[in-house]
Design a protein around this motif. Structure first.
Motif, mmCIF file in Angstrom:
data_model
loop_
_atom_site.group_PDB
_atom_site.id
_atom_site.type_symbol
_atom_site.label_atom_id
_atom_site.label_comp_id
_atom_site.label_asym_id
_atom_site.label_seq_id
_atom_site.Cartn_x
_atom_site.Cartn_y
_atom_site.Cartn_z
ATOM 1 N N GLY A 29 -36.013 -14.082 -109.380
ATOM 2 C CA GLY A 29 -36.127 -14.333 -107.951
ATOM 3 C C GLY A 29 -37.532 -14.081 -107.419
ATOM 4 O O GLY A 29 -37.839 -14.415 -106.282
ATOM 5 N N ARG A 30 -38.385 -13.476 -108.241
ATOM 6 C CA ARG A 30 -39.770 -13.231 -107.826
ATOM 7 C C ARG A 30 -40.652 -14.382 -108.289
ATOM 8 O O ARG A 30 -40.304 -15.105 -109.222
ATOM 9 C CB ARG A 30 -40.284 -11.929 -108.426
ATOM 10 C CG ARG A 30 -39.560 -10.702 -107.926
ATOM 11 C CD ARG A 30 -40.208 -9.425 -108.392
ATOM 12 N NE ARG A 30 -40.435 -9.429 -109.846
ATOM 13 C CZ ARG A 30 -41.340 -8.692 -110.460
ATOM 14 N NH1 ARG A 30 -42.111 -7.879 -109.771
ATOM 15 N NH2 ARG A 30 -41.480 -8.740 -111.761
ATOM 16 N N GLN A 31 -41.807 -14.512 -107.622
ATOM 17 C CA GLN A 31 -42.795 -15.513 -108.007
ATOM 18 C C GLN A 31 -44.165 -14.853 -108.085
ATOM 19 O O GLN A 31 -44.424 -13.886 -107.375
ATOM 20 C CB GLN A 31 -42.825 -16.668 -107.003
ATOM 21 C CG GLN A 31 -41.624 -17.576 -107.101
ATOM 22 C CD GLN A 31 -41.830 -18.856 -106.311
ATOM 23 O OE1 GLN A 31 -42.610 -18.884 -105.370
ATOM 24 N NE2 GLN A 31 -41.122 -19.901 -106.708
ATOM 25 N N VAL A 32 -45.011 -15.416 -108.947
ATOM 26 C CA VAL A 32 -46.355 -14.882 -109.143
ATOM 27 C C VAL A 32 -47.350 -16.004 -108.867
ATOM 28 O O VAL A 32 -47.120 -17.160 -109.254
ATOM 29 C CB VAL A 32 -46.533 -14.366 -110.594
ATOM 30 C CG1 VAL A 32 -47.929 -13.855 -110.822
ATOM 31 C CG2 VAL A 32 -45.528 -13.292 -110.900
ATOM 32 N N GLU A 33 -48.451 -15.647 -108.230
ATOM 33 C CA GLU A 33 -49.521 -16.611 -107.965
ATOM 34 C C GLU A 33 -50.516 -16.564 -109.122
ATOM 35 O O GLU A 33 -51.091 -15.515 -109.412
ATOM 36 C CB GLU A 33 -50.224 -16.247 -106.648
ATOM 37 C CG GLU A 33 -51.315 -17.205 -106.239
ATOM 38 C CD GLU A 33 -50.780 -18.560 -105.789
ATOM 39 O OE1 GLU A 33 -51.495 -19.551 -106.027
ATOM 40 O OE2 GLU A 33 -49.677 -18.624 -105.219
ATOM 41 N N LEU A 34 -50.697 -17.712 -109.802
ATOM 42 C CA LEU A 34 -51.639 -17.803 -110.917
ATOM 43 C C LEU A 34 -52.811 -18.690 -110.519
ATOM 44 O O LEU A 34 -52.640 -19.683 -109.820
ATOM 45 C CB LEU A 34 -50.959 -18.390 -112.164
ATOM 46 C CG LEU A 34 -49.815 -17.579 -112.757
ATOM 47 C CD1 LEU A 34 -49.209 -18.314 -113.933
ATOM 48 C CD2 LEU A 34 -50.288 -16.208 -113.185
ATOM 49 N N SER A 35 -54.002 -18.318 -111.002
ATOM 50 C CA SER A 35 -55.219 -19.048 -110.664
ATOM 51 C C SER A 35 -55.200 -20.447 -111.276
ATOM 52 O O SER A 35 -54.946 -20.617 -112.477
ATOM 53 C CB SER A 35 -56.437 -18.276 -111.175
ATOM 54 O OG SER A 35 -57.598 -19.032 -111.002
ATOM 55 N N GLU A 36 -55.498 -21.424 -110.447
ATOM 56 C CA GLU A 36 -55.512 -22.825 -110.883
ATOM 57 C C GLU A 36 -56.666 -23.090 -111.861
ATOM 58 O O GLU A 36 -56.549 -23.916 -112.760
ATOM 59 C CB GLU A 36 -55.646 -23.731 -109.658
ATOM 60 C CG GLU A 36 -55.357 -25.184 -109.925
ATOM 61 C CD GLU A 36 -53.877 -25.470 -110.186
ATOM 62 O OE1 GLU A 36 -53.619 -26.296 -111.075
ATOM 63 O OE2 GLU A 36 -53.018 -24.877 -109.527
ATOM 64 N N GLU A 37 -57.790 -22.372 -111.714
ATOM 65 C CA GLU A 37 -58.948 -22.609 -112.570
ATOM 66 C C GLU A 37 -58.781 -22.032 -113.971
ATOM 67 O O GLU A 37 -59.533 -22.379 -114.886
ATOM 68 C CB GLU A 37 -60.219 -22.065 -111.925
ATOM 69 C CG GLU A 37 -60.192 -20.572 -111.673
ATOM 70 C CD GLU A 37 -61.340 -20.110 -110.788
ATOM 71 O OE1 GLU A 37 -61.772 -18.962 -111.009
ATOM 72 O OE2 GLU A 37 -61.785 -20.857 -109.926
ATOM 73 N N ILE A 38 -57.822 -21.151 -114.161
ATOM 74 C CA ILE A 38 -57.563 -20.596 -115.493
ATOM 75 C C ILE A 38 -56.331 -21.232 -116.118
ATOM 76 O O ILE A 38 -56.348 -21.671 -117.262
ATOM 77 C CB ILE A 38 -57.391 -19.060 -115.428
ATOM 78 C CG1 ILE A 38 -58.695 -18.420 -114.999
ATOM 79 C CG2 ILE A 38 -56.941 -18.517 -116.775
ATOM 80 C CD1 ILE A 38 -58.629 -16.938 -114.803
ATOM 81 N N PHE A 39 -55.242 -21.305 -115.377
ATOM 82 C CA PHE A 39 -53.974 -21.765 -115.926
ATOM 83 C C PHE A 39 -53.703 -23.247 -115.668
ATOM 84 O O PHE A 39 -52.721 -23.778 -116.163
ATOM 85 C CB PHE A 39 -52.823 -20.942 -115.340
ATOM 86 C CG PHE A 39 -52.814 -19.525 -115.801
ATOM 87 C CD1 PHE A 39 -52.177 -19.162 -116.971
ATOM 88 C CD2 PHE A 39 -53.457 -18.538 -115.080
ATOM 89 C CE1 PHE A 39 -52.165 -17.859 -117.402
ATOM 90 C CE2 PHE A 39 -53.461 -17.225 -115.507
ATOM 91 C CZ PHE A 39 -52.815 -16.885 -116.673
#
Length: 119
Positions: A14-24
């Motif tokens: 139910g949780r979400q994580v913000e990942l960097s677009e320039e890395i992932f």
């Protein structure tokens, strides 16, 4: 880019994580990953193999028999690779297998590996 967090069994928590677009979020470069893995494995090699050359064999340097009249082939030294106990011709010599990989290439490889895990 937002990604759902999974538990150990693979179910969403139910949780979400913000990942960097320039890395992932980049297009993975398989060649960069290949070079990075190749460099890592090459750096693990020890490179301490060695065989004795003609000059390193213990023995006399005198001519072992006269040049002519014996009926056999010419022979100059007992250290010759032709004879048993002689030196190795093109034997292994100690060397380093490591090679340089550019910083940008290495960064691209690491980002590509992380991006590939996202796909």
């Amino acid at each position: 880019m937002k990604v759902a967090v999974l538990d150990i069994k693979g179910k969403e928590t139910g949780r979400q994580v913000e990942l960097s677009e320039e890395i992932f979020g980049i297009e993975p470069s398989e060649h960069a990953i290949y070079l990075d893995v190749k460099q890592y494995l090459a750096n693990q090699r020890q490179g301490t193999h060695k065989a004795k050359q003609r000059a390193e064999i213990a023995g006399s340097t005198r001519k072992i028999k006269k040049q002519k009249g014996t009926g056999t082939a010419r022979a100059g030294s007992i250290k010759s690779p032709v004879f048993r106990g002689g030196g190795r011709i093109f034997g292994p010599v100690p060397r380093s297998y490591s090679f340089k990989l550019n910083k940008g290439q290495k960064r691209l490889a690491r980002k590509s590996a992380l991006s590939q895990k996202m796909i």
